[in-house]
Design a protein around this motif. Sequence first.
Motif, PDB file in Angstrom:
ATOM      1  N   GLY A 187     -26.137 -16.816  28.402  1.00 50.71           N
ATOM      2  CA  GLY A 187     -26.177 -17.104  29.688  1.00 50.71           C
ATOM      3  C   GLY A 187     -26.963 -18.586  29.993  1.00 50.71           C
ATOM      4  O   GLY A 187     -27.959 -18.835  29.461  1.00 50.71           O
ATOM      5  N   GLY A 188     -26.034 -19.524  30.691  1.00 43.74           N
ATOM      6  CA  GLY A 188     -26.409 -20.879  30.697  1.00 43.74           C
ATOM      7  C   GLY A 188     -26.841 -20.981  32.406  1.00 43.74           C
ATOM      8  O   GLY A 188     -27.163 -22.092  32.590  1.00 43.74           O
ATOM      9  N   ASN A 189     -26.631 -20.066  33.113  1.00 42.78           N
ATOM     10  CA  ASN A 189     -26.912 -20.113  34.809  1.00 42.78           C
ATOM     11  C   ASN A 189     -28.126 -19.232  35.035  1.00 42.78           C
ATOM     12  O   ASN A 189     -27.991 -18.126  35.064  1.00 42.78           O
ATOM     13  N   ASP A 190     -29.375 -19.949  35.591  1.00 40.19           N
ATOM     14  CA  ASP A 190     -30.497 -19.135  35.692  1.00 40.19           C
ATOM     15  C   ASP A 190     -29.991 -18.150  37.007  1.00 40.19           C
ATOM     16  O   ASP A 190     -30.554 -16.780  36.837  1.00 40.19           O
ATOM     17  N   PHE A 220     -26.449 -23.828  19.278  1.00 37.92           N
ATOM     18  CA  PHE A 220     -26.090 -24.168  17.805  1.00 37.92           C
ATOM     19  C   PHE A 220     -26.897 -23.779  16.738  1.00 37.92           C
ATOM     20  O   PHE A 220     -26.504 -23.099  15.533  1.00 37.92           O
ATOM     21  N   ARG A 221     -28.125 -23.703  16.799  1.00 38.58           N
ATOM     22  CA  ARG A 221     -29.139 -23.082  15.810  1.00 38.58           C
ATOM     23  C   ARG A 221     -28.974 -21.417  15.586  1.00 38.58           C
ATOM     24  O   ARG A 221     -28.914 -21.241  14.650  1.00 38.58           O
ATOM     25  N   GLY A 249     -21.220 -18.443  21.504  1.00 35.85           N
ATOM     26  CA  GLY A 249     -20.776 -19.767  21.899  1.00 35.85           C
ATOM     27  C   GLY A 249     -21.906 -20.613  22.414  1.00 35.85           C
ATOM     28  O   GLY A 249     -23.027 -20.015  22.819  1.00 35.85           O
ATOM     29  N   GLY A 250     -21.566 -21.863  22.841  1.00 32.28           N
ATOM     30  CA  GLY A 250     -22.635 -22.644  23.436  1.00 32.28           C
ATOM     31  C   GLY A 250     -22.612 -24.209  23.035  1.00 32.28           C
ATOM     32  O   GLY A 250     -22.191 -24.304  21.921  1.00 32.28           O
ATOM     33  N   SER A 251     -23.369 -24.927  23.630  1.00 37.54           N
ATOM     34  CA  SER A 251     -23.373 -26.268  23.194  1.00 37.54           C
ATOM     35  C   SER A 251     -24.591 -27.005  23.356  1.00 37.54           C
ATOM     36  O   SER A 251     -24.744 -28.106  23.018  1.00 37.54           O
ATOM     37  N   SER A 252     -25.836 -26.041  23.567  1.00 40.09           N
ATOM     38  CA  SER A 252     -27.232 -26.613  23.464  1.00 40.09           C
ATOM     39  C   SER A 252     -27.428 -26.319  22.006  1.00 40.09           C
ATOM     40  O   SER A 252     -27.273 -25.975  21.289  1.00 40.09           O
TER      41      SER A 252
END
Length: 371
Positions: A108-111, A183-184, A176-179
Amino acid sequence: MPVEFLGIATTNDASETRAASTRSFDPAYLERIVRAHEDNGWTRVLFAYGSSGPEPAALAAYTASRLQSIELLLAHRPNVSYPTYAAKTFATLDQLSGGRLSVHFITGGNDHEQGREGDTLTKDERYARTQEYIQVVKRAWTSTEAFDHHGRFYDFADFHLDTKPVDGHVPTISFGGSSDAAFRVGAAEADIFAVWGEPLDRTQEQIDRVHAEAAAAGRATPPRIHAAFRPIIAPTEELAWEKAHRVLDAIEARKAALGGVLSTRHPVDGPENAGSQRLLEIAAQGERFDSVLWTATAKATGGAGNSNALVGTPEQVAEALLAYYDRGVRIISARGYDLLDDAVDFGRYVIPLVREGVAARDREAAAGRAA
C-alpha cells in the motif's frame, strides 16, 4: 526461458476511458473476460484489490469453479486479515483451483486508501509488516508441525495448517514497488518482483536493484521480473497512433466529467507512492521512449499504476516486449482500455509473436551451448 502473460479479471468493463456498460458487479462479465484470456494464450489473470471493490478471493474461487486452465493471481493487502487466516484462505483456493493460485502482496502506497480499512501504519512500518506477514504465510504452508511466532506485528502459539496447498506445491508469491523498502522486502521474500513499464534503461536499473538486494539477502536466485504495460495496437502504425490519441482524449474527457479525478484510490496530482512518482518523472522528460513506449497516458492519469502504453502494430509491440525480455523480464502484464476486446486482440496478435521470438532465442542459445 519461458515467458508468461498476465491479464486482468474484473466484474465490469469500466476503464479510464469509459464508464461501465455492464452492471457494476456482473459475474457473467467476469467469466467472459477470464475465458477470453484463457482462450487466447494468456497464462494467468489478476484479481485486483481496492478498499471499495469486491473481495478478490471470492472472485478467484468463483472463477476456479468455471474455468479449468487459466492461472489465478490473487492480490492481497496484509492489513485486512491475520496471516494465519490468509495462509488458510490461500491454501483452500489453491486446492479448489488444482494448484493454479499465486498471491500478489500489496503493501500500500497511499495513506488515505489504507486508512479506509483502518490501516494507520507509516509506509516503512507497512513494509516491515508485509515482510513478517509473508514469512508467516510461507511457514504455515510448509511447516509439518505446529509452530509459535512472536514478532513485531503478529504473536501466536501452536498454529498448524491442516489444509496445505496442492501436493506440496507452494503458491508463487508476487510483490511490487519502487521505494527502497519495497526493493529490500520484495527481493528478500518474493518469487516475482513487479515493476511498472518504464523505458528500457530505467527498467534495467530496477532489475539490477532487485538482483543486488536479493544477493544482499543471501538469495542465490533472484525473483523473476514482471513488467506491466497498456498495449494500444492496430494493423498499421498510423492507425495505432490514431487509436492512441483517441484513448488519450477519452481519458481526459472522462477525467473532466468526474471533476478532475479518475479514481478515489489514486490522486491525479501528487501521488504518494514511489512508482507513480517515477512514471510522472519519466513523462515529464518526454512522451516517447525507445521504440513504442508512450508516457502520455501515465501523465494523464497521474501515473496510476499500470499506465505507460506501448503503441504500434502487433509486430512493433512484440519486438518492444522482446527487448524487455532480453533485459530479463519474464512476466508481461498487459491491459488495454477496452478490457475484453483488447485482451482478445493482444492474445491473438501479440502473444504468439513474443513466444516465437523467445523460442528463437532459446534455439540460438542451445545451439551456442552445443557449439
